[in-house]
Design a protein around this motif. Structure first.
Motif, PDB file in Angstrom:
ATOM      1  N   LEU A  28      -6.493   1.019   6.259  1.00 34.65           N
ATOM      2  CA  LEU A  28      -6.949   1.705   4.744  1.00 34.65           C
ATOM      3  C   LEU A  28      -8.183   1.183   4.405  1.00 34.65           C
ATOM      4  CD1 LEU A  28      -5.991   3.298   2.490  1.00 34.65           C
ATOM      5  CD2 LEU A  28      -5.154   1.230   1.141  1.00 34.65           C
ATOM      6  N   ARG A  29      -8.310  -0.401   4.750  1.00 33.74           N
ATOM      7  CA  ARG A  29      -9.806  -0.703   4.382  1.00 33.74           C
ATOM      8  C   ARG A  29     -11.058  -0.226   5.385  1.00 33.74           C
ATOM      9  NH1 ARG A  29      -6.822  -5.518   3.759  1.00 33.74           N
ATOM     10  NH2 ARG A  29      -7.360  -6.293   6.044  1.00 33.74           N
ATOM     11  N   GLN A  30     -10.374   0.043   6.627  1.00 32.57           N
ATOM     12  CA  GLN A  30     -11.213   0.772   7.703  1.00 32.57           C
ATOM     13  C   GLN A  30     -11.685   1.843   7.574  1.00 32.57           C
ATOM     14  OE1 GLN A  30      -9.171  -0.523  11.396  1.00 32.57           O
ATOM     15  NE2 GLN A  30     -10.158  -2.546  11.285  1.00 32.57           N
ATOM     16  N   GLY A  31     -10.985   2.624   6.550  1.00 34.59           N
ATOM     17  CA  GLY A  31     -10.994   4.082   6.317  1.00 34.59           C
ATOM     18  C   GLY A  31     -10.398   4.933   7.357  1.00 34.59           C
ATOM     19  N   ARG A  32      -9.518   4.488   8.260  1.00 32.88           N
ATOM     20  CA  ARG A  32      -8.695   5.266   8.826  1.00 32.88           C
ATOM     21  C   ARG A  32      -7.471   5.844   8.487  1.00 32.88           C
ATOM     22  NH1 ARG A  32      -7.573   0.383  13.262  1.00 32.88           N
ATOM     23  NH2 ARG A  32      -6.367   2.134  14.257  1.00 32.88           N
ATOM     24  N   ARG A  65       5.963   3.183  -2.583  1.00 36.51           N
ATOM     25  CA  ARG A  65       5.080   3.623  -3.348  1.00 36.51           C
ATOM     26  C   ARG A  65       3.453   3.877  -3.025  1.00 36.51           C
ATOM     27  NH1 ARG A  65       3.751   0.487  -9.363  1.00 36.51           N
ATOM     28  NH2 ARG A  65       2.526   2.290 -10.146  1.00 36.51           N
ATOM     29  N   PHE A  66       2.867   4.888  -3.127  1.00 34.26           N
ATOM     30  CA  PHE A  66       1.535   5.147  -2.491  1.00 34.26           C
ATOM     31  C   PHE A  66       0.764   4.085  -3.216  1.00 34.26           C
ATOM     32  CE2 PHE A  66       3.610   9.414  -2.115  1.00 34.26           C
ATOM     33  CZ  PHE A  66       3.484   9.544  -0.929  1.00 34.26           C
ATOM     34  N   PHE A  67      -0.354   3.765  -2.465  1.00 35.51           N
ATOM     35  CA  PHE A  67      -1.691   2.869  -2.996  1.00 35.51           C
ATOM     36  C   PHE A  67      -2.818   3.531  -2.255  1.00 35.51           C
ATOM     37  CE2 PHE A  67       0.053   0.200   0.200  1.00 35.51           C
ATOM     38  CZ  PHE A  67      -1.087  -0.448   0.760  1.00 35.51           C
ATOM     39  N   ILE A  68      -4.023   3.231  -2.798  1.00 35.59           N
ATOM     40  CA  ILE A  68      -5.122   3.357  -2.197  1.00 35.59           C
ATOM     41  C   ILE A  68      -6.228   2.449  -2.442  1.00 35.59           C
ATOM     42  CG2 ILE A  68      -4.968   6.176  -2.376  1.00 35.59           C
ATOM     43  CD1 ILE A  68      -6.701   5.721  -4.995  1.00 35.59           C
ATOM     44  N   GLN A  69      -7.318   2.493  -1.798  1.00 37.45           N
ATOM     45  CA  GLN A  69      -8.316   1.777  -2.292  1.00 37.45           C
ATOM     46  C   GLN A  69      -8.942   2.073  -3.571  1.00 37.45           C
ATOM     47  OE1 GLN A  69     -11.271   0.362   1.169  1.00 37.45           O
ATOM     48  NE2 GLN A  69     -10.748   2.216   1.918  1.00 37.45           N
ATOM     49  N   GLN A  70      -9.177   1.133  -4.486  1.00 34.84           N
ATOM     50  CA  GLN A  70      -9.759   1.385  -5.912  1.00 34.84           C
ATOM     51  C   GLN A  70     -10.994   2.191  -5.759  1.00 34.84           C
ATOM     52  OE1 GLN A  70      -9.467  -1.991  -8.473  1.00 34.84           O
ATOM     53  NE2 GLN A  70      -9.894  -0.744  -9.950  1.00 34.84           N
ATOM     54  N   ALA A 113      -9.002  -4.724  -5.064  1.00 35.24           N
ATOM     55  CA  ALA A 113      -9.093  -3.818  -3.767  1.00 35.24           C
ATOM     56  C   ALA A 113      -8.029  -2.712  -3.773  1.00 35.24           C
ATOM     57  CB  ALA A 113      -8.474  -4.727  -2.461  1.00 35.24           C
ATOM     58  N   TYR A 114      -7.178  -2.609  -4.449  1.00 33.80           N
ATOM     59  CA  TYR A 114      -6.026  -1.616  -4.473  1.00 33.80           C
ATOM     60  C   TYR A 114      -5.670  -0.991  -5.686  1.00 33.80           C
ATOM     61  CZ  TYR A 114      -5.637  -3.881   0.264  1.00 33.80           C
ATOM     62  OH  TYR A 114      -5.935  -4.487   1.420  1.00 33.80           O
ATOM     63  N   VAL A 153       1.609   3.210   2.199  1.00 31.72           N
ATOM     64  CA  VAL A 153       2.935   3.257   1.354  1.00 31.72           C
ATOM     65  C   VAL A 153       3.350   1.821   1.737  1.00 31.72           C
ATOM     66  CG1 VAL A 153       5.018   4.011   1.035  1.00 31.72           C
ATOM     67  CG2 VAL A 153       3.331   5.554   0.933  1.00 31.72           C
ATOM     68  N   GLN A 154       4.093   0.861   0.520  1.00 29.87           N
ATOM     69  CA  GLN A 154       4.743  -0.160   1.093  1.00 29.87           C
ATOM     70  C   GLN A 154       5.663  -0.396  -0.136  1.00 29.87           C
ATOM     71  OE1 GLN A 154       1.549  -2.928   1.693  1.00 29.87           O
ATOM     72  NE2 GLN A 154       2.770  -4.168  -0.264  1.00 29.87           N
ATOM     73  N   GLY A 155       6.527  -1.264  -0.140  1.00 32.42           N
ATOM     74  CA  GLY A 155       7.439  -1.445  -1.167  1.00 32.42           C
ATOM     75  C   GLY A 155       6.703  -1.754  -2.474  1.00 32.42           C
ATOM     76  N   GLY A 156       7.327  -1.164  -3.494  1.00 32.66           N
ATOM     77  CA  GLY A 156       6.606  -1.256  -4.963  1.00 32.66           C
ATOM     78  C   GLY A 156       6.432  -2.696  -5.277  1.00 32.66           C
ATOM     79  N   GLU A 157       7.591  -3.274  -4.796  1.00 29.81           N
ATOM     80  CA  GLU A 157       7.825  -4.618  -5.226  1.00 29.81           C
ATOM     81  C   GLU A 157       7.001  -5.579  -4.617  1.00 29.81           C
ATOM     82  OE1 GLU A 157      10.119  -4.382  -1.471  1.00 29.81           O
ATOM     83  OE2 GLU A 157       9.713  -3.027  -3.098  1.00 29.81           O
ATOM     84  N   THR A 158       6.318  -5.280  -3.663  1.00 31.12           N
ATOM     85  CA  THR A 158       5.254  -6.278  -3.069  1.00 31.12           C
ATOM     86  C   THR A 158       3.852  -5.950  -3.402  1.00 31.12           C
ATOM     87  OG1 THR A 158       4.960  -4.564  -1.083  1.00 31.12           O
ATOM     88  CG2 THR A 158       6.770  -5.955  -0.808  1.00 31.12           C
ATOM     89  N   LEU A 159       3.448  -4.648  -4.140  1.00 32.07           N
ATOM     90  CA  LEU A 159       2.284  -4.612  -4.375  1.00 32.07           C
ATOM     91  C   LEU A 159       1.542  -5.471  -5.534  1.00 32.07           C
ATOM     92  CD1 LEU A 159       2.143  -0.523  -4.509  1.00 32.07           C
ATOM     93  CD2 LEU A 159       0.891  -2.098  -2.961  1.00 32.07           C
ATOM     94  N   PRO A 160       2.164  -5.989  -6.817  1.00 31.77           N
ATOM     95  CA  PRO A 160       1.474  -6.850  -7.559  1.00 31.77           C
ATOM     96  C   PRO A 160       1.140  -8.015  -6.728  1.00 31.77           C
ATOM     97  CG  PRO A 160       3.513  -5.973  -8.684  1.00 31.77           C
ATOM     98  CD  PRO A 160       3.478  -5.493  -7.167  1.00 31.77           C
ATOM     99  N   TYR A 161       2.018  -8.676  -5.731  1.00 29.65           N
ATOM    100  CA  TYR A 161       1.403  -9.849  -5.249  1.00 29.65           C
ATOM    101  C   TYR A 161       0.052  -9.378  -4.281  1.00 29.65           C
ATOM    102  CZ  TYR A 161       1.564 -13.759  -1.886  1.00 29.65           C
ATOM    103  OH  TYR A 161       1.162 -14.825  -1.360  1.00 29.65           O
ATOM    104  N   MET A 162       0.332  -8.538  -3.515  1.00 27.94           N
ATOM    105  CA  MET A 162      -0.834  -7.912  -2.751  1.00 27.94           C
ATOM    106  C   MET A 162      -2.336  -7.658  -3.699  1.00 27.94           C
ATOM    107  SD  MET A 162       0.286  -8.514   0.082  1.00 27.94           S
ATOM    108  CE  MET A 162      -1.299  -8.583   0.609  1.00 27.94           C
ATOM    109  N   MET A 163      -1.974  -7.216  -4.881  1.00 30.10           N
ATOM    110  CA  MET A 163      -3.132  -6.928  -5.482  1.00 30.10           C
ATOM    111  C   MET A 163      -3.641  -8.255  -6.446  1.00 30.10           C
ATOM    112  SD  MET A 163      -1.656  -3.316  -7.103  1.00 30.10           S
ATOM    113  CE  MET A 163      -2.983  -3.059  -8.504  1.00 30.10           C
ATOM    114  N   ASP A 164      -2.949  -8.914  -6.434  1.00 25.44           N
ATOM    115  CA  ASP A 164      -3.343 -10.567  -7.067  1.00 25.44           C
ATOM    116  C   ASP A 164      -4.210 -11.259  -5.902  1.00 25.44           C
ATOM    117  OD1 ASP A 164      -2.338 -10.426  -9.658  1.00 25.44           O
ATOM    118  OD2 ASP A 164      -0.355 -11.516  -8.879  1.00 25.44           O
ATOM    119  N   LEU A 165      -3.841 -11.044  -4.590  1.00 26.38           N
ATOM    120  CA  LEU A 165      -4.468 -11.717  -3.516  1.00 26.38           C
ATOM    121  C   LEU A 165      -5.875 -11.049  -3.233  1.00 26.38           C
ATOM    122  CD1 LEU A 165      -1.843 -12.174  -0.618  1.00 26.38           C
ATOM    123  CD2 LEU A 165      -2.677 -13.960  -2.102  1.00 26.38           C
TER     124      LEU A 165
END
Length: 271
Positions: free
Chosen positions: A182-186, A120-125, A207-208, A191-203
């Motif tokens: 992504l945070r550095q603007g490079r 799944r694609f994701f970006i900086q908010q 941000a994303y 893209v990462q597994g959609g199943e991992t995104l909710p956890y990362m967004m909670d951390l």
């Protein structure tokens, strides 16, 4: 997400049913199953920052599986590159480490699939206004771990949707490296597994933001040596029992993976 479920159901209908058997004599005698794990893929498997202990969905599922089988799960940390050689040579009995079941791996291992997943694609908010839909990624720099199937899947999506303005793919050392770039603007997106995104967004609240849905159906599988038919059947029986008694669903809910769950295990459903 409905497309993900429908596609998974179509694949699952073609899988082989497996009769329940007892554990192989050597496994029963030693009273344990050696399981390879790379604890760097939260919420699937990682080390708790406070205690340093192994945790995550796969870890808890593995321990529940061991209880169903009546054996101890002995976790063996390794590198991603060494997991398949370890299963092929018998250094471990099983891989339970968020591994995607893909056809090219099925010559070495049999996969008992226990989770749907997909990239799944994701970006900086802060850049959300620039990416209203997935087509906005055409011509942009998109990063993902080079050790996964994501580079191939991103290329296929780009070929199908971007025409003469393809995605500029950037391989990274892992999902953590992709988020750093992504945070550095490079990178414009990652893209990462959609199943991992909710956890990362909670951390990292705020941000994303994900863009679009999972764009390819995959399966996460527990890997066993292709010759270990008896162990394969025992594992299928135990995993299906965890699904039937509700334990599996409880773990899915705990780790925010409910939408990626399966109704029953399948074997080598990955493409």
């Amino acid at each position: 997400m409905m497309k993900l479920f429908l596609a998974a159901a179509a694949i699952g209908a073609a899988t082989v049913s497996v009769k329940a058997v007892e554990l192989p004599a050597d496994i029963a005698k030693q009273g344990s199953i050696k399981v390879a794990i790379v604890p760097n893929y939260p919420p699937m498997e990682f080390r708790d920052p406070a205690s340093g202990t192994l945790t995550g969905f796969d870890v808890e599922l593995g321990e529940a599986l061991g209880r169903k089988l009546g054996v101890k799960i002995v976790w063996q940390e390794t590198s991603f590159d060494q997991m398949m050689p370890a299963i092929a040579t018998g250094r471990v009995d099983m891989i339970l480490s968020g591994m995607t079941d893909i056809k090219s791996r099925q010559d070495t291992a049999t996969f008992v699939d226990y989770l749907r997943n997909g990239p799944r694609f994701f970006i900086q908010q802060t850049r959300a206004s620039e990416f209203k839909d997935m087509n906005a990624f055409c011509g942009k720099k998109v990063g993902a771990s080079r050790r996964t199937s994501f580079p191939r899947l991103i290329a296929a999506w780009s070929d199908a949707h971007c025409g003469n303005d393809p995605i500029n793919f950037v391989g990274t050392e892992g999902s953590g490296d992709a988020r750093t770039q992504l945070r550095q603007g490079r990178l414009d997106a990652a893209v990462q597994g959609g199943e991992t995104l909710p956890y990362m967004m909670d951390l990292e609240p705020g941000a994303y933001v994900p863009v679009g849905e999972v764009f390819s159906v995959q399966f996460t599988g527990l890997a066993l040596n292709v010759k270990e038919k008896a162990l394969q059947q025992a594992v299928v029986e135990a995993l299906d029992a965890l699904i039937a008694d509700g334990s599996y669903r409880e773990l899915l809910a705990k780790w925010k993976l409910t939408e990626y769950g399966v109704e029953r295990t399948t074997i080598n459903a990955g493409q």
